[in-house]
Design a protein around this motif. Sequence first.
Motif, mmCIF file in Angstrom:
data_model
loop_
_atom_site.group_PDB
_atom_site.id
_atom_site.type_symbol
_atom_site.label_atom_id
_atom_site.label_comp_id
_atom_site.label_asym_id
_atom_site.label_seq_id
_atom_site.Cartn_x
_atom_site.Cartn_y
_atom_site.Cartn_z
ATOM 1 N N PRO A 65 147.306 2.420 35.453
ATOM 2 C CA PRO A 65 146.561 3.591 34.951
ATOM 3 C C PRO A 65 145.725 4.274 36.026
ATOM 4 O O PRO A 65 145.556 5.501 35.995
ATOM 5 C CB PRO A 65 145.673 2.996 33.853
ATOM 6 N N SER B 121 146.417 4.474 39.297
ATOM 7 C CA SER B 121 147.354 5.253 40.112
ATOM 8 C C SER B 121 147.841 6.481 39.349
ATOM 9 O O SER B 121 148.033 7.553 39.931
ATOM 10 C CB SER B 121 148.548 4.383 40.521
ATOM 11 N N ALA B 122 148.041 6.335 38.037
ATOM 12 C CA ALA B 122 148.480 7.466 37.220
ATOM 13 C C ALA B 122 147.415 8.566 37.209
ATOM 14 O O ALA B 122 147.732 9.758 37.277
ATOM 15 C CB ALA B 122 148.783 7.002 35.800
ATOM 16 N N LEU B 123 146.128 8.159 37.123
ATOM 17 C CA LEU B 123 145.033 9.135 37.141
ATOM 18 C C LEU B 123 144.992 9.872 38.469
ATOM 19 O O LEU B 123 144.831 11.099 38.516
ATOM 20 C CB LEU B 123 143.705 8.418 36.884
ATOM 21 N N ALA C 277 147.507 10.294 40.579
ATOM 22 C CA ALA C 277 148.697 11.149 40.675
ATOM 23 C C ALA C 277 148.538 12.425 39.860
ATOM 24 O O ALA C 277 148.999 13.506 40.275
ATOM 25 C CB ALA C 277 149.920 10.374 40.201
ATOM 26 N N GLU C 278 147.863 12.313 38.715
ATOM 27 C CA GLU C 278 147.678 13.470 37.833
ATOM 28 C C GLU C 278 146.812 14.546 38.481
ATOM 29 O O GLU C 278 147.041 15.749 38.288
ATOM 30 C CB GLU C 278 147.045 13.004 36.522
ATOM 31 N N HIS C 279 145.819 14.132 39.246
ATOM 32 C CA HIS C 279 144.849 15.095 39.792
ATOM 33 C C HIS C 279 145.045 15.400 41.276
ATOM 34 O O HIS C 279 144.385 16.306 41.804
ATOM 35 C CB HIS C 279 143.426 14.557 39.574
ATOM 36 N N VAL D 192 154.535 10.568 44.957
ATOM 37 C CA VAL D 192 153.807 11.778 44.567
ATOM 38 C C VAL D 192 153.372 12.564 45.803
ATOM 39 O O VAL D 192 153.532 13.784 45.870
ATOM 40 C CB VAL D 192 152.586 11.405 43.697
ATOM 41 N N ASN E 227 144.458 3.241 45.911
ATOM 42 C CA ASN E 227 143.991 2.543 44.706
ATOM 43 C C ASN E 227 143.668 1.129 45.178
ATOM 44 O O ASN E 227 144.503 0.234 45.105
ATOM 45 C CB ASN E 227 145.090 2.536 43.640
ATOM 46 N N TRP F 190 141.342 10.409 48.803
ATOM 47 C CA TRP F 190 141.410 10.373 47.345
ATOM 48 C C TRP F 190 141.485 8.906 46.944
ATOM 49 O O TRP F 190 142.451 8.214 47.263
ATOM 50 C CB TRP F 190 142.626 11.146 46.844
ATOM 51 N N ALA G 145 137.424 12.821 38.211
ATOM 52 C CA ALA G 145 137.827 12.534 36.835
ATOM 53 C C ALA G 145 137.438 11.121 36.456
ATOM 54 O O ALA G 145 137.316 10.234 37.310
ATOM 55 C CB ALA G 145 139.339 12.725 36.677
#
Length: 303
Positions: free
Chosen positions: A152, A154-156, A158-160, A181, A235, A267, A291
């Motif tokens: 989760p 890494s997903a956050l 990647a999303e931003h 990504v 991450n 990041w 975020a």
Amino acid sequence: MTTLLYGRPPVVFDPPGDATQTSPLIPDSAALEAQTPGSADSVMIYAPPGVLERRYVLALALKALKVGGRLDVMAPKDKGGSRLGKELKAFGVEVAETAKAHHRRCVVFRPETAEGLDEAIEAAIVAGGPRIVPGLEAWSQPGIFAWDRIDPGSALLAEHLPPMKGEGVDLGCGYGALATVVLRSPAVTKLKLVDLDRRAIRAARENITDDRAKVWWSDARTLEAKGDKDFVVSNPPFHDGGAEDRRLGQAFIRKAAELLKKGGVAWIVANRHLPYEAELNAAFKRVRLVAEAGGYKLFEAVK
């Protein structure tokens, strides 16, 4: 005499100083998978906590042992130690089990014959070995961080993450989820992927075929830093041997700052409860909380 060692057993278990290290978490170690079957006189294992990973290591060790060779395995009672005896007996071998220093210790001598032993060894190797994970459609292996899912955090990230540009580093790259990504941006000229886990490095090399990417098996904390990178994504890990260690993430933050040129950006995503803000503010000129979601927080930090 050929002696193999897997991991770093506590000193109380008197690990052999002249053994060949085979842990995938120790850079430049040999691979247990590469040992000639029946070639080892003894193997000592500090067993990993994951069930599939642990059985895979036990199977490789039994395969490497010569007939009469000694397998010596230990693990903390609450991190697989209580299961060791049962798991070894499932291979069809006799086990001598003792308790010491909050660990369970099992000793096995490789028999000349044992009903179903070879079949059990091969089954455990297949179950714990590298594979393309359905749903991820990527190479991974039990033992790699978040080996069968998108983490989760890494997903956050990647999303931003906006399109990166220039030359960058993925610190703690895992099997390459974030790198995929990052490399979507044509403005990225080079990306260095770094991870401590040899299994992750092997998977990342399978998953990331872009010529701009280079994969390095190394401890990110000791990575040479010239202060010439445009960006870092990470991450960071925060567990060492199963125990939470916040110093790991803090070291990753400091390393990210060392890698970046002035004006470069990092990041970094972390679990919400981890106190990384002080380290970020000390290492970077400007820090922004981008975020918060799902128990994670994402930072943009400018050198």
